[in-house]
Design a protein around this motif. Structure first.
Motif, PDB file in Angstrom:
ATOM      1  N   UNK A 276     -42.028  28.450  84.829  1.00 52.92           N
ATOM      2  CA  UNK A 276     -41.254  27.889  83.728  1.00 52.92           C
ATOM      3  C   UNK A 276     -41.757  28.221  82.343  1.00 52.92           C
ATOM      4  N   UNK A 277     -42.883  28.914  82.231  1.00 51.84           N
ATOM      5  CA  UNK A 277     -43.466  29.189  80.922  1.00 51.84           C
ATOM      6  C   UNK A 277     -42.642  30.159  80.104  1.00 51.84           C
ATOM      7  N   UNK A 278     -42.645  29.957  78.795  1.00 47.27           N
ATOM      8  CA  UNK A 278     -41.938  30.864  77.898  1.00 47.27           C
ATOM      9  C   UNK A 278     -42.648  30.919  76.558  1.00 47.27           C
ATOM     10  N   UNK A 279     -42.187  31.811  75.675  1.00 44.78           N
ATOM     11  CA  UNK A 279     -42.824  32.045  74.386  1.00 44.78           C
ATOM     12  C   UNK A 279     -41.876  31.686  73.252  1.00 44.78           C
ATOM     13  N   UNK A 280     -42.452  31.548  72.057  1.00 44.44           N
ATOM     14  CA  UNK A 280     -41.626  31.403  70.862  1.00 44.44           C
ATOM     15  C   UNK A 280     -40.954  32.741  70.572  1.00 44.44           C
ATOM     16  N   UNK A 281     -39.862  32.690  69.790  1.00 41.72           N
ATOM     17  CA  UNK A 281     -39.099  33.905  69.501  1.00 41.72           C
ATOM     18  C   UNK A 281     -39.976  34.968  68.838  1.00 41.72           C
ATOM     19  N   UNK A 282     -40.774  34.555  67.851  1.00 45.33           N
ATOM     20  CA  UNK A 282     -41.629  35.518  67.154  1.00 45.33           C
ATOM     21  C   UNK A 282     -42.607  36.186  68.122  1.00 45.33           C
ATOM     22  N   UNK A 304     -35.689  32.784  77.627  1.00 42.26           N
ATOM     23  CA  UNK A 304     -35.459  32.504  76.207  1.00 42.26           C
ATOM     24  C   UNK A 304     -36.535  31.580  75.660  1.00 42.26           C
ATOM     25  N   UNK A 305     -36.734  31.578  74.350  1.00 43.52           N
ATOM     26  CA  UNK A 305     -37.762  30.709  73.766  1.00 43.52           C
ATOM     27  C   UNK A 305     -37.422  29.234  73.933  1.00 43.52           C
ATOM     28  N   UNK A 306     -38.464  28.416  73.912  1.00 44.78           N
ATOM     29  CA  UNK A 306     -38.305  26.969  74.022  1.00 44.78           C
ATOM     30  C   UNK A 306     -39.395  26.326  73.176  1.00 44.78           C
ATOM     31  N   UNK A 308     -41.053  23.701  73.549  1.00 38.65           N
ATOM     32  CA  UNK A 308     -42.160  23.136  74.302  1.00 38.65           C
ATOM     33  C   UNK A 308     -43.006  24.211  74.980  1.00 38.65           C
ATOM     34  N   UNK A 309     -42.522  25.456  75.007  1.00 34.76           N
ATOM     35  CA  UNK A 309     -43.237  26.520  75.703  1.00 34.76           C
ATOM     36  C   UNK A 309     -43.051  26.476  77.203  1.00 34.76           C
ATOM     37  N   UNK A 310     -42.123  25.628  77.656  1.00 38.62           N
ATOM     38  CA  UNK A 310     -41.854  25.530  79.092  1.00 38.62           C
ATOM     39  C   UNK A 310     -40.414  25.111  79.293  1.00 38.62           C
ATOM     40  N   UNK A 311     -39.769  25.696  80.291  1.00 37.26           N
ATOM     41  CA  UNK A 311     -38.412  25.328  80.645  1.00 37.26           C
ATOM     42  C   UNK A 311     -38.494  24.272  81.738  1.00 37.26           C
ATOM     43  N   UNK A 312     -37.970  23.072  81.450  1.00 37.23           N
ATOM     44  CA  UNK A 312     -38.112  21.952  82.378  1.00 37.23           C
ATOM     45  C   UNK A 312     -37.396  22.223  83.696  1.00 37.23           C
ATOM     46  N   UNK A 313     -36.170  22.746  83.617  1.00 38.45           N
ATOM     47  CA  UNK A 313     -35.390  23.037  84.815  1.00 38.45           C
ATOM     48  C   UNK A 313     -35.418  24.532  85.065  1.00 38.45           C
ATOM     49  N   UNK A 314     -36.231  24.960  86.034  1.00 41.25           N
ATOM     50  CA  UNK A 314     -36.397  26.396  86.247  1.00 41.25           C
ATOM     51  C   UNK A 314     -35.150  27.028  86.838  1.00 41.25           C
ATOM     52  N   UNK A 315     -34.202  26.191  87.253  1.00 34.98           N
ATOM     53  CA  UNK A 315     -32.958  26.735  87.784  1.00 34.98           C
ATOM     54  C   UNK A 315     -31.904  26.940  86.710  1.00 34.98           C
ATOM     55  N   UNK A 316     -32.165  26.403  85.499  1.00 33.16           N
ATOM     56  CA  UNK A 316     -31.171  26.493  84.430  1.00 33.16           C
ATOM     57  C   UNK A 316     -31.157  27.886  83.815  1.00 33.16           C
ATOM     58  N   UNK A 317     -29.960  28.375  83.530  1.00 28.77           N
ATOM     59  CA  UNK A 317     -29.799  29.687  82.890  1.00 28.77           C
ATOM     60  C   UNK A 317     -28.733  29.554  81.816  1.00 28.77           C
ATOM     61  N   UNK A 318     -29.111  28.884  80.727  1.00 25.90           N
ATOM     62  CA  UNK A 318     -28.148  28.515  79.698  1.00 25.90           C
ATOM     63  C   UNK A 318     -28.022  29.542  78.585  1.00 25.90           C
ATOM     64  N   UNK A 319     -29.001  30.439  78.462  1.00 27.47           N
ATOM     65  CA  UNK A 319     -28.982  31.406  77.371  1.00 27.47           C
ATOM     66  C   UNK A 319     -29.268  32.804  77.912  1.00 27.47           C
TER      67      UNK A 319
END
Length: 472
Positions: A276-282, A304-306, A308-319
């Protein structure tokens, strides 16, 4: 008539933790066919497809139950995922106790094994007259910090991040205060208080099961085991537990593997930040440029960036994560790199001969998967205890490189490019690869019939079996 040993597992609604404790359960019933496991799962929503796939892959000797979802509608919509988990755990405790009590009444339990994030379950074992254990899905180094956190709290007066000298954790290499887990970065905060309270409950355990093998953290594990007379629970190093095969395979997985089939041996850098980890846009932008400038082949699982640096629902694909890449990046790197949105089958990817390096967040599941496949690392920690893991990998085991972060908390493209080239084609990378190869061999040995982890787990299972025979 054969007597069955019945163990209850209590998980937490965190995918990486759930994966780990289920792999432990699978290993236990594989080695000991007379053992049955029931996994109790608190939830705060419908399980995502990835979670369902984990349970669908379990053997028949592992049962599971999803507790009624906890209502979190009273929380602000932007509540941090970690807080959602903690509140879910707190509100689910009566349900967990009732489930354990019913299981014990219907099919005599000999032990309860609860995830390290839910130490509130440990007293339930005493109430039911059942042994209680903690399954610790991270390092012995973090466990040592947890067990000695109250002692450190009494001896250190300032914020850990302001310390001029590294913190000395018993049995561990020195570590800078800024590399300690998130809750320790603000000693006046609620998270710090909860961290200390949770750690005190570890002392209620009849034992702590660590997802690592003795040889990887020998100094730390020995130090903990030598302190048993002072009240520290018995520590069992019984890992590494990693997924041997993916629970999900889709078109993106097939595309990845076909692309890897066309690449040279050990030529591709795999880039992923866990489940679930992710990065900021920059930072996504800088990483993309660093990959491009390095001129090394890469396979990047991009989210996509978040904030919190983590996507809570790893099944979500909203962007569409590709929207956050630099203009023209996909075109310029076509054939040279492959970017996969959201999810890929990490197990199959790391096992592929084309992979020569892994840029990862230092989550413990991913770290152990790299170890068992002998893949050298670029350590890019994001949150939780991942900075501690990075210190272990870089300063102690020396199987990883860690890029420098600038004063704004960004790893710049030139730094990324240099670290990638150093790992993939540099002399230091060759030495790291050799050390990781040795560590891989030791990990494999630990899981053999006479290996340290298998022997330790068998001793524990035989103890549980003797209790079953005593009840029969």
């Amino acid at each position: 008539m054969e007597v069955t040993t019945h163990i209850a597992i209590v998980s937490v609604p965190v995918y990486s933790h759930l994966r780990s404790i289920l792999e432990f359960s699978k290993r236990l019933v594989h080695l000991h066919h007379d053992t049955r496991v029931t996994c109790i799962n608190p939830t705060f929503g419908s399980p995502c497809n990835n979670t369902k796939a984990l349970f669908d892959s379990l053997p028949l000797t592992i049962n599971h139950m999803f507790l009624p979802p906890i209502n979190l509608e009273d929380l602000p919509h932007d509540t941090h995922p970690a807080i959602q988990v903690q509140i879910t755990i707190s509100r689910a405790l009566p349900l967990i106790y009732d489930a354990l009590k019913a299981l014990h009444a219907s099919s005599r339990l000999v032990a309860i094994v609860s995830d390290g994030l839910i130490t509130q379950v440990l007293p339930f074992g005493k109430e039911l007259n059942v042994l209680s254990y903690t399954y610790f899905p991270s390092t012995a180094m973090l466990l040592s910090l947890c067990l000695y956190s109250s002692m450190l709290d009494k001896t250190i007066s300032c914020e850990y991040r302001d310390l001029s000298e590294p913190v000395q954790i018993p049995g561990c290499i020195p570590i800078h205060g800024t590399d300690l887990p998130d809750p320790l970065q603000d000693r006046s905060g609620v998270a710090y208080k909860q961290f200390l309270e949770g750690n005190e409950r570890f002392y209620l355990a009849d034992g702590i099961l660590v997802n690592n093998f003795f040889e990887m953290e020998e100094r730390t594990i020995r130090a903990l085991q030598q302190e048993e007379e002072r009240g520290i629970p018995c520590v069992y190093a019984i890992g590494p537990f990693v997924q041997e095969e993916s629970c999900k395979e889709g078109s993106s997985d097939i595309e990845c593997l076909r692309w890897l089939d066309k690449q040279q041996h050990s030529s591709v850098l795999y880039v992923s930040f866990g489940s679930g980890g992710t990065l900021y846009h920059e930072q996504i932008n800088e990483l993309a440029w660093g990959l491009e400038l390095s001129c090394q082949k890469f396979l990047w699982v991009l989210r996509p960036p978040n904030k919190f640096g983590i996507i809570a629902d790893i099944g979500a694909k909203n962007e569409d994560p590709f929207e956050f890449l630099p203009n023209g990046f996909l075109k310029r790197t076509e054939g040279h790199g492959l970017v996969v949105p959201y999810w890929a089958s990490q197990v199959e990817i790391l096992a592929h001969g084309a992979i020569g390096g892994f840029l990862c967040h230092c989550g413990w599941n991913s770290t152990l998967e790299a170890v068992v496949h002998g893949i050298p690392l670029i350590a890019w920690p994001l949150f939780a205890e991942q900075k501690m893991n990075a210190v272990l990998l870089t300063n102690d085991l020396r199987v990883a490189l860690r890029p420098n972060v600038n004063e704004n908390g960004i790893v710049e493209r030139e730094e990324i490019c240099g670290v990638i080239r150093n790992l993939m084609v540099g002399e230091e990378g060759k030495r790291i690869r050799q050390r990781m190869k040795i560590l891989k061999d030791v990990a494999v040995d630990a899981l053999k019939d006479d290996g340290s982890s298998t022997v330790t787990l068998t001793q524990l299972a035989l103890k549980w079996k003797s209790l079953s025979l005593g009840d029969a």
